[in-house]
Design a protein around this motif. Structure first.
Motif, PDB file in Angstrom:
ATOM      1  N   GLY A  35       0.815  -1.212   0.000  1.00 55.98           N
ATOM      2  CA  GLY A  35       0.000   0.000   0.000  1.00 55.98           C
ATOM      3  C   GLY A  35       0.844   1.257   0.000  1.00 55.98           C
ATOM      4  O   GLY A  35       2.071   1.214  -0.036  1.00 55.98           O
ATOM      5  N   SER A  36       0.195   2.383   0.065  1.00 60.14           N
ATOM      6  CA  SER A  36       0.871   3.689   0.009  1.00 60.14           C
ATOM      7  C   SER A  36       0.846   4.380   1.366  1.00 60.14           C
ATOM      8  O   SER A  36       0.206   5.397   1.551  1.00 60.14           O
ATOM      9  N   TRP A  37       1.567   3.838   2.312  1.00 56.57           N
ATOM     10  CA  TRP A  37       1.619   4.455   3.629  1.00 56.57           C
ATOM     11  C   TRP A  37       3.015   5.016   3.871  1.00 56.57           C
ATOM     12  O   TRP A  37       3.951   4.689   3.184  1.00 56.57           O
ATOM     13  N   GLY A  38       3.132   5.871   4.835  1.00 54.27           N
ATOM     14  CA  GLY A  38       4.417   6.471   5.156  1.00 54.27           C
ATOM     15  C   GLY A  38       4.670   7.729   4.336  1.00 54.27           C
ATOM     16  O   GLY A  38       3.826   8.176   3.568  1.00 54.27           O
ATOM     17  N   PRO A  39       5.849   8.290   4.505  1.00 51.27           N
ATOM     18  CA  PRO A  39       6.177   9.520   3.773  1.00 51.27           C
ATOM     19  C   PRO A  39       6.248   9.269   2.271  1.00 51.27           C
ATOM     20  O   PRO A  39       6.668   8.203   1.830  1.00 51.27           O
ATOM     21  N   GLN A  40       5.815  10.269   1.505  1.00 50.59           N
ATOM     22  CA  GLN A  40       5.825  10.148   0.051  1.00 50.59           C
ATOM     23  C   GLN A  40       6.694  11.234  -0.564  1.00 50.59           C
ATOM     24  O   GLN A  40       6.749  12.352  -0.072  1.00 50.59           O
ATOM     25  N   LEU A  41       7.351  10.854  -1.650  1.00 52.17           N
ATOM     26  CA  LEU A  41       8.191  11.777  -2.390  1.00 52.17           C
ATOM     27  C   LEU A  41       8.061  11.423  -3.860  1.00 52.17           C
ATOM     28  O   LEU A  41       8.226  10.257  -4.234  1.00 52.17           O
TER      29      LEU A  41
END
Length: 80
Positions: free
Chosen positions: A48-54
């Motif tokens: 999935g798309s969890w945590g910090p994104q860049l």
């Protein structure tokens, strides 16, 4: 400009994955970028798309996916 940023972040993710698996120096910068981009897709699909994104990539799942990819590729390619 966005795609340049994606390539840079993908390269850093691939380099981190190569350093974790101790295979980063032997694979080269192009493979690090490819491993970062494909590993990001794998990691985000599995975790999935969890945590910090860049640059649209969730960093922690991307690094985990890239580590998995580098480990699998080095297992098959490293055999001589």
């Amino acid at each position: 400009m966005y795609w340049l940023w994606v390539l840079i972040v993908g390269g850093v993710i691939g380099a981190i994955a190569g350093a974790i698996t101790s295979k980063g120096k032997s694979m080269g910068i192009i493979f690090n970028i490819i491993a970062g981009l494909i590993g990001s897709s794998i990691g985000q699909a599995l975790l999935g798309s969890w945590g910090p994104q860049l640059a649209g990539m969730a960093l922690i799942p991307s690094i985990i996916g890239a580590v998995i990819l580098v480990a699998v590729v080095s297992f098959f390619v490293g055999k001589k």
